[in-house]
Design a protein around this motif. Structure first.
Motif, short mmCIF file in Angstrom:
data_model
loop_
_atom_site.label_atom_id
_atom_site.label_comp_id
_atom_site.label_asym_id
_atom_site.label_seq_id
_atom_site.Cartn_x
_atom_site.Cartn_y
_atom_site.Cartn_z
N GLU A 66 -5.58 -10.97 13.91
CA GLU A 66 -6.10 -12.19 14.54
C GLU A 66 -5.04 -12.88 15.39
OE1 GLU A 66 -7.63 -14.51 11.28
OE2 GLU A 66 -9.43 -13.27 11.10
N GLN A 67 -3.78 -12.79 14.97
CA GLN A 67 -2.70 -13.49 15.66
C GLN A 67 -2.15 -12.73 16.87
OE1 GLN A 67 0.45 -14.71 13.05
NE2 GLN A 67 1.59 -15.73 14.67
N TYR A 68 -2.12 -11.40 16.78
CA TYR A 68 -1.49 -10.60 17.84
C TYR A 68 -2.47 -9.59 18.44
CZ TYR A 68 2.83 -12.32 15.70
OH TYR A 68 3.83 -13.11 15.21
N ALA A 69 -2.62 -9.65 19.74
CA ALA A 69 -3.51 -8.70 20.43
C ALA A 69 -2.98 -7.27 20.35
CB ALA A 69 -3.68 -9.11 21.90
N ASP A 70 -1.67 -7.11 20.16
CA ASP A 70 -1.05 -5.79 20.11
C ASP A 70 -1.01 -5.19 18.71
OD1 ASP A 70 -0.49 -5.64 22.88
OD2 ASP A 70 1.21 -6.99 22.60
N ILE A 71 -1.68 -5.82 17.75
CA ILE A 71 -1.83 -5.27 16.41
C ILE A 71 -3.31 -5.04 16.17
CG2 ILE A 71 -1.51 -5.63 13.93
CD1 ILE A 71 1.02 -7.20 14.56
N THR A 72 -3.65 -3.78 15.91
CA THR A 72 -5.04 -3.37 15.73
C THR A 72 -5.17 -2.59 14.41
OG1 THR A 72 -4.62 -1.37 17.03
CG2 THR A 72 -5.48 -3.29 18.23
N PRO A 73 -6.39 -2.26 13.99
CA PRO A 73 -6.55 -1.46 12.77
C PRO A 73 -5.80 -0.13 12.90
CG PRO A 73 -8.65 -2.40 13.41
CD PRO A 73 -7.69 -2.67 14.55
N GLY A 74 -5.37 0.40 11.77
CA GLY A 74 -4.59 1.63 11.73
C GLY A 74 -5.30 2.82 12.36
N TYR A 75 -4.66 3.43 13.34
CA TYR A 75 -5.22 4.59 14.03
C TYR A 75 -5.25 5.77 13.07
CZ TYR A 75 -5.48 8.41 17.42
OH TYR A 75 -5.85 9.52 18.12
N HIS A 76 -6.42 6.36 12.88
CA HIS A 76 -6.62 7.51 11.99
C HIS A 76 -6.23 7.24 10.54
CE1 HIS A 76 -8.23 10.84 14.27
NE2 HIS A 76 -7.46 10.50 15.28
N MET A 77 -6.24 5.97 10.14
CA MET A 77 -5.88 5.59 8.77
C MET A 77 -6.94 4.64 8.24
SD MET A 77 -3.05 7.28 8.48
CE MET A 77 -2.10 6.70 7.09
N ASP A 78 -6.84 4.32 6.96
CA ASP A 78 -7.73 3.34 6.33
C ASP A 78 -7.54 2.00 7.08
OD1 ASP A 78 -8.57 1.14 4.69
OD2 ASP A 78 -8.48 2.42 2.92
N LYS A 79 -8.58 1.54 7.73
CA LYS A 79 -8.49 0.35 8.59
C LYS A 79 -8.18 -0.93 7.81
CE LYS A 79 -9.76 2.93 12.02
NZ LYS A 79 -8.81 3.93 12.37
N ARG A 80 -8.42 -0.91 6.52
CA ARG A 80 -8.16 -2.10 5.68
C ARG A 80 -6.69 -2.20 5.29
NH1 ARG A 80 -9.89 -5.61 1.45
NH2 ARG A 80 -9.08 -4.84 -0.53
N GLU A 86 1.48 -1.94 18.95
CA GLU A 86 1.83 -1.48 20.30
C GLU A 86 2.86 -2.42 20.89
OE1 GLU A 86 -1.41 -0.47 22.95
OE2 GLU A 86 -2.78 -0.50 21.24
N GLY A 87 3.70 -1.90 21.77
CA GLY A 87 4.67 -2.74 22.46
C GLY A 87 4.06 -3.32 23.72
N GLY A 88 4.81 -4.21 24.35
CA GLY A 88 4.39 -4.73 25.63
C GLY A 88 3.94 -6.17 25.60
N GLY A 89 3.52 -6.68 24.48
CA GLY A 89 3.01 -8.05 24.39
C GLY A 89 4.01 -8.97 23.73
N GLU A 90 3.50 -9.72 22.76
CA GLU A 90 4.32 -10.74 22.10
C GLU A 90 5.03 -10.22 20.86
OE1 GLU A 90 1.31 -13.38 20.30
OE2 GLU A 90 0.49 -13.55 22.29
N ILE A 91 4.99 -8.93 20.62
CA ILE A 91 5.63 -8.37 19.43
C ILE A 91 7.14 -8.33 19.66
CG2 ILE A 91 5.79 -6.38 17.89
CD1 ILE A 91 3.02 -7.71 17.88
N GLY A 92 7.90 -8.99 18.78
CA GLY A 92 9.35 -9.01 18.90
C GLY A 92 10.02 -8.13 17.87
N ALA A 93 11.32 -7.93 18.06
CA ALA A 93 12.10 -7.05 17.18
C ALA A 93 12.06 -7.51 15.73
CB ALA A 93 13.54 -6.96 17.68
N GLU A 94 12.18 -8.79 15.49
CA GLU A 94 12.19 -9.30 14.11
C GLU A 94 10.86 -9.03 13.42
OE1 GLU A 94 13.66 -10.44 10.66
OE2 GLU A 94 14.84 -10.20 12.50
N LEU A 95 9.75 -9.21 14.12
CA LEU A 95 8.44 -8.92 13.53
C LEU A 95 8.33 -7.43 13.20
CD1 LEU A 95 5.62 -9.72 12.61
CD2 LEU A 95 4.86 -9.46 14.99
N VAL A 96 8.80 -6.57 14.09
CA VAL A 96 8.76 -5.13 13.84
C VAL A 96 9.54 -4.81 12.57
CG1 VAL A 96 9.43 -2.84 14.70
CG2 VAL A 96 8.42 -4.53 16.26
N ARG A 97 10.73 -5.36 12.44
CA ARG A 97 11.54 -5.12 11.23
C ARG A 97 10.80 -5.59 9.98
NH1 ARG A 97 15.61 -7.53 14.59
NH2 ARG A 97 16.76 -5.87 15.62
N GLU A 98 10.22 -6.77 10.03
CA GLU A 98 9.47 -7.30 8.87
C GLU A 98 8.31 -6.39 8.50
OE1 GLU A 98 8.21 -11.35 9.37
OE2 GLU A 98 10.23 -12.02 9.89
#
Length: 127
Positions: A66-80, A86-98
């Motif tokens: 809901e918060q990030y357009a670049d985070i979607t349900p897991g590709y080929h995985m359990d969507k829950r 994905e890169g390119g939007g508001e996703i930063g390095a610290e969030l990726v690490r977390e």
């Protein structure tokens, strides 16, 4: 951050976590990051876009999508229980690490205590 940088940060962080093994599958091109044989992160290139796929607590997964357009349900995985980042939007390095650490922690927590390479609380976020 662009998609290649996203994957580099995720890879750098994941390989440093205790007990992590990296498996490459070439057809299609997948990188599987495992702890004690259980996958906690995958990387691949979807058509035109490199992605990182991570395990997530179901409630956190909903909030992240809901918060990030670049985070979607897991590709080929359990969507829950899995998310795709994905890169390119508001996703930063610290969030990726977390997100990488959270995914690792969830998998370690599910292992029998005798197989856990660390106490899952070692990487807990502190409020």
């Amino acid at each position: 951050m662009d998609a290649q940088e996203l994957q580099k940060i995720a890879d750098d962080w994941a390989v440093g976590l205790p007990g992590t093994d990296l498996e490459h599958r070439s057809a299609p091109n997948w990188h599987l990051y495992k702890v004690r044989g259980k996958v906690f992160m995958l990387m691949t290139d979807l058509p035109g876009r490199p992605v990182v796929i991570l395990k997530a607590d179901p409630e956190d997964a909903v909030a992240l999508r809901e918060q990030y357009a670049d985070i979607t349900p897991g590709y080929h995985m359990d969507k829950r229980h899995w998310i795709t980042v994905e890169g390119g939007g508001e996703i930063g390095a610290e969030l990726v690490r977390e997100l990488v650490v959270d995914s690792y922690r969830l998998v370690v927590r599910g292992l029998p205590r005798s197989q856990q390479p660390i106490d899952p609380g070692t990487y807990e976020r502190h409020a």
